[in-house]
Design a protein around this motif. Structure first.
Motif, mmCIF file in Angstrom:
data_model
loop_
_atom_site.group_PDB
_atom_site.id
_atom_site.type_symbol
_atom_site.label_atom_id
_atom_site.label_comp_id
_atom_site.label_asym_id
_atom_site.label_seq_id
_atom_site.Cartn_x
_atom_site.Cartn_y
_atom_site.Cartn_z
ATOM 1 N N SER A 297 0.848 -1.189 0.000
ATOM 2 C CA SER A 297 0.000 0.000 0.000
ATOM 3 C C SER A 297 0.883 1.237 0.000
ATOM 4 C CB SER A 297 -0.965 0.025 1.193
ATOM 5 O OG SER A 297 -0.264 0.250 2.406
ATOM 6 N N PHE A 298 0.306 2.336 -0.531
ATOM 7 C CA PHE A 298 1.026 3.602 -0.650
ATOM 8 C C PHE A 298 0.121 4.726 -0.157
ATOM 9 C CE2 PHE A 298 2.303 0.706 -3.985
ATOM 10 C CZ PHE A 298 3.687 0.746 -3.950
ATOM 11 N N ALA A 299 0.680 5.666 0.584
ATOM 12 C CA ALA A 299 -0.077 6.840 1.046
ATOM 13 C C ALA A 299 0.850 8.048 1.006
ATOM 14 C CB ALA A 299 -0.614 6.624 2.462
ATOM 15 N N VAL A 300 0.398 9.110 0.353
ATOM 16 C CA VAL A 300 1.203 10.322 0.214
ATOM 17 C C VAL A 300 0.868 11.292 1.342
ATOM 18 C CG1 VAL A 300 1.656 12.337 -1.248
ATOM 19 C CG2 VAL A 300 1.429 10.056 -2.272
ATOM 20 N N ASN A 301 1.906 11.863 1.917
ATOM 21 C CA ASN A 301 1.762 12.809 3.029
ATOM 22 C C ASN A 301 2.159 14.198 2.552
ATOM 23 O OD1 ASN A 301 1.454 10.416 4.836
ATOM 24 N ND2 ASN A 301 3.633 10.150 4.396
ATOM 25 N N SER A 302 1.166 15.081 2.375
ATOM 26 C CA SER A 302 1.449 16.433 1.900
ATOM 27 C C SER A 302 0.238 17.327 2.122
ATOM 28 C CB SER A 302 1.802 16.418 0.407
ATOM 29 O OG SER A 302 1.965 17.731 -0.084
ATOM 30 N N ASP A 303 0.513 18.578 2.510
ATOM 31 C CA ASP A 303 -0.540 19.586 2.632
ATOM 32 C C ASP A 303 -0.505 20.557 1.461
ATOM 33 O OD1 ASP A 303 -1.390 18.590 5.114
ATOM 34 O OD2 ASP A 303 0.137 19.763 6.183
ATOM 35 N N ALA A 304 0.390 20.336 0.507
ATOM 36 C CA ALA A 304 0.575 21.296 -0.582
ATOM 37 C C ALA A 304 -0.538 21.237 -1.612
ATOM 38 C CB ALA A 304 1.930 21.044 -1.268
ATOM 39 N N SER A 305 -1.160 20.062 -1.764
ATOM 40 C CA SER A 305 -2.179 19.908 -2.798
ATOM 41 C C SER A 305 -3.070 18.734 -2.450
ATOM 42 C CB SER A 305 -1.499 19.671 -4.159
ATOM 43 O OG SER A 305 -2.454 19.339 -5.151
ATOM 44 N N ASP A 306 -4.326 18.822 -2.905
ATOM 45 C CA ASP A 306 -5.220 17.675 -2.762
ATOM 46 C C ASP A 306 -5.582 17.106 -4.139
ATOM 47 O OD1 ASP A 306 -6.891 19.625 -3.750
ATOM 48 O OD2 ASP A 306 -8.437 19.387 -2.202
ATOM 49 N N PRO B 277 -5.388 4.128 -11.850
ATOM 50 C CA PRO B 277 -6.175 5.124 -11.118
ATOM 51 C C PRO B 277 -5.266 6.111 -10.390
ATOM 52 C CG PRO B 277 -6.155 3.051 -9.939
ATOM 53 C CD PRO B 277 -5.514 2.779 -11.266
ATOM 54 N N LYS B 278 -5.815 7.283 -10.115
ATOM 55 C CA LYS B 278 -5.083 8.306 -9.380
ATOM 56 C C LYS B 278 -5.586 8.347 -7.932
ATOM 57 C CE LYS B 278 -4.264 11.197 -13.457
ATOM 58 N NZ LYS B 278 -4.391 12.552 -14.048
ATOM 59 N N PHE B 279 -4.760 8.865 -7.042
ATOM 60 C CA PHE B 279 -5.176 9.017 -5.644
ATOM 61 C C PHE B 279 -4.587 10.295 -5.079
ATOM 62 C CE2 PHE B 279 -1.241 6.693 -5.632
ATOM 63 C CZ PHE B 279 -0.591 6.936 -4.434
ATOM 64 N N ARG B 280 -5.246 10.807 -4.061
ATOM 65 C CA ARG B 280 -4.863 12.081 -3.463
ATOM 66 C C ARG B 280 -4.003 11.870 -2.228
ATOM 67 N NH1 ARG B 280 -10.162 12.502 -5.079
ATOM 68 N NH2 ARG B 280 -10.630 14.291 -6.458
ATOM 69 N N PRO B 281 -3.235 12.881 -1.822
ATOM 70 C CA PRO B 281 -2.551 12.814 -0.532
ATOM 71 C C PRO B 281 -3.563 12.536 0.582
ATOM 72 C CG PRO B 281 -1.694 14.642 -1.806
ATOM 73 C CD PRO B 281 -2.869 14.101 -2.578
ATOM 74 N N GLY B 282 -3.200 11.634 1.458
ATOM 75 C CA GLY B 282 -4.094 11.235 2.541
ATOM 76 C C GLY B 282 -4.897 9.997 2.239
ATOM 77 N N GLN B 283 -5.030 9.623 0.960
ATOM 78 C CA GLN B 283 -5.719 8.402 0.588
ATOM 79 C C GLN B 283 -4.722 7.242 0.529
ATOM 80 O OE1 GLN B 283 -7.568 9.566 -3.187
ATOM 81 N NE2 GLN B 283 -9.530 9.783 -2.142
ATOM 82 N N THR B 284 -5.240 6.022 0.682
ATOM 83 C CA THR B 284 -4.400 4.831 0.605
ATOM 84 C C THR B 284 -4.631 4.127 -0.726
ATOM 85 O OG1 THR B 284 -4.455 4.533 3.006
ATOM 86 C CG2 THR B 284 -3.792 2.634 1.685
ATOM 87 N N PHE B 285 -3.555 3.839 -1.406
ATOM 88 C CA PHE B 285 -3.580 3.154 -2.694
ATOM 89 C C PHE B 285 -2.988 1.761 -2.480
ATOM 90 C CE2 PHE B 285 -1.574 2.058 -6.766
ATOM 91 C CZ PHE B 285 -2.547 2.378 -7.685
ATOM 92 N N TYR B 286 -3.777 0.721 -2.736
ATOM 93 C CA TYR B 286 -3.331 -0.650 -2.529
ATOM 94 C C TYR B 286 -2.813 -1.241 -3.840
ATOM 95 C CZ TYR B 286 -5.807 -0.264 1.909
ATOM 96 O OH TYR B 286 -6.221 0.140 3.150
ATOM 97 N N ALA B 287 -1.854 -2.141 -3.740
ATOM 98 C CA ALA B 287 -1.235 -2.681 -4.941
ATOM 99 C C ALA B 287 -0.789 -4.120 -4.732
ATOM 100 C CB ALA B 287 -0.024 -1.819 -5.339
#
Length: 212
Positions: free
Chosen positions: A118-127, A171-181
């Protein structure tokens, strides 16, 4: 430690569809900077191809979902390893964005081994939603395994429709969302019970992972 659900028809179908053409080790591209990419490890770089795209050649469920990766988000196993690497996010001029990467383990399915991540991006710069390809700086995701007993590197299995893994530009995902692989590899010989895992470039090699 909790384990993924025993019934995983999606991943089993992928394994069955590929097992007929597998040899003991297939190749795939890896990141040459990885410490496992050394002259002492045989690299079979040409992936085997599957010409029959029959039923089960693609995972069920939306790519990037827990279902497609064979995981239950309500009952996730403890990660075998977790890493945090830099991420590229639009608007993050300070370069502070990171990506948390979880690796949940390896499961033998006939002549293949399936890895779950799984992948999750941590950022407040953009949603804004982006591909994992974008978060990696316009680079695809290339996990691979190392059979340290036989000194062979196992890349992701290839098929007529591409590689048997979650698409880096799906598919695309936003910072704060979890992307499973997930990613499917050729299984090592039966007497090989552990493998080393290159999860992603920038994360240390995970050694001695038990093949369930």
């Amino acid at each position: 430690m909790n384990r993924p659900r025993a019934s995983r028809p999606v991943l089993i179908a992928v394994a069955i569809g590929l097992s007929a053409v597998l040899t003991a080790c297939t190749g795939g591209s890896g990141d040459s900077q990885n410490p496992a990419d050394s002259g002492s490890v045989a690299d079979d770089s040409a992936p085997q191809e599957v010409t029959d795209e029959g039923e089960g050649s693609a995972p069920a469920g939306e790519d990037g979902s827990a279902e497609a990766a064979g995981l239950d988000p309500a009952n996730l196993p403890e990660p075998v390893a977790t890493g945090e690497i830099p991420a590229v996010v639009e608007g993050d001029d300070a370069g502070e964005a990171t990506m948390t990467v979880n690796f949940y383990g390896l499961k033998r399915e006939g002549q293949t081994v399936v890895g779950q991540f799984s992948f999750a991006v941590n950022s407040d710069a953009s949603d804004e939603a982006q591909w994992i390809y974008d978060y990696l700086g316009k680079q695809s995701w290339h996990p691979f395994l190392v059979d340290s007993v036989n000194l062979k590197r196992h890349g992701v299995v290839g098929s007529a429709g591409g590689k048997a893994q979650t698409n880096s530009q799906g598919p695309k995902f936003r910072p704060g969302q979890t992307f499973y692989a997930f990613a499917v590899f050729a299984a090592p010989p039966e007497d090989v019970t552990t493998m080393d895992v290159s999860v992603i470039d920038g994360m240390p090699l995970v050694t001695g992972v038990e093949v369930q």
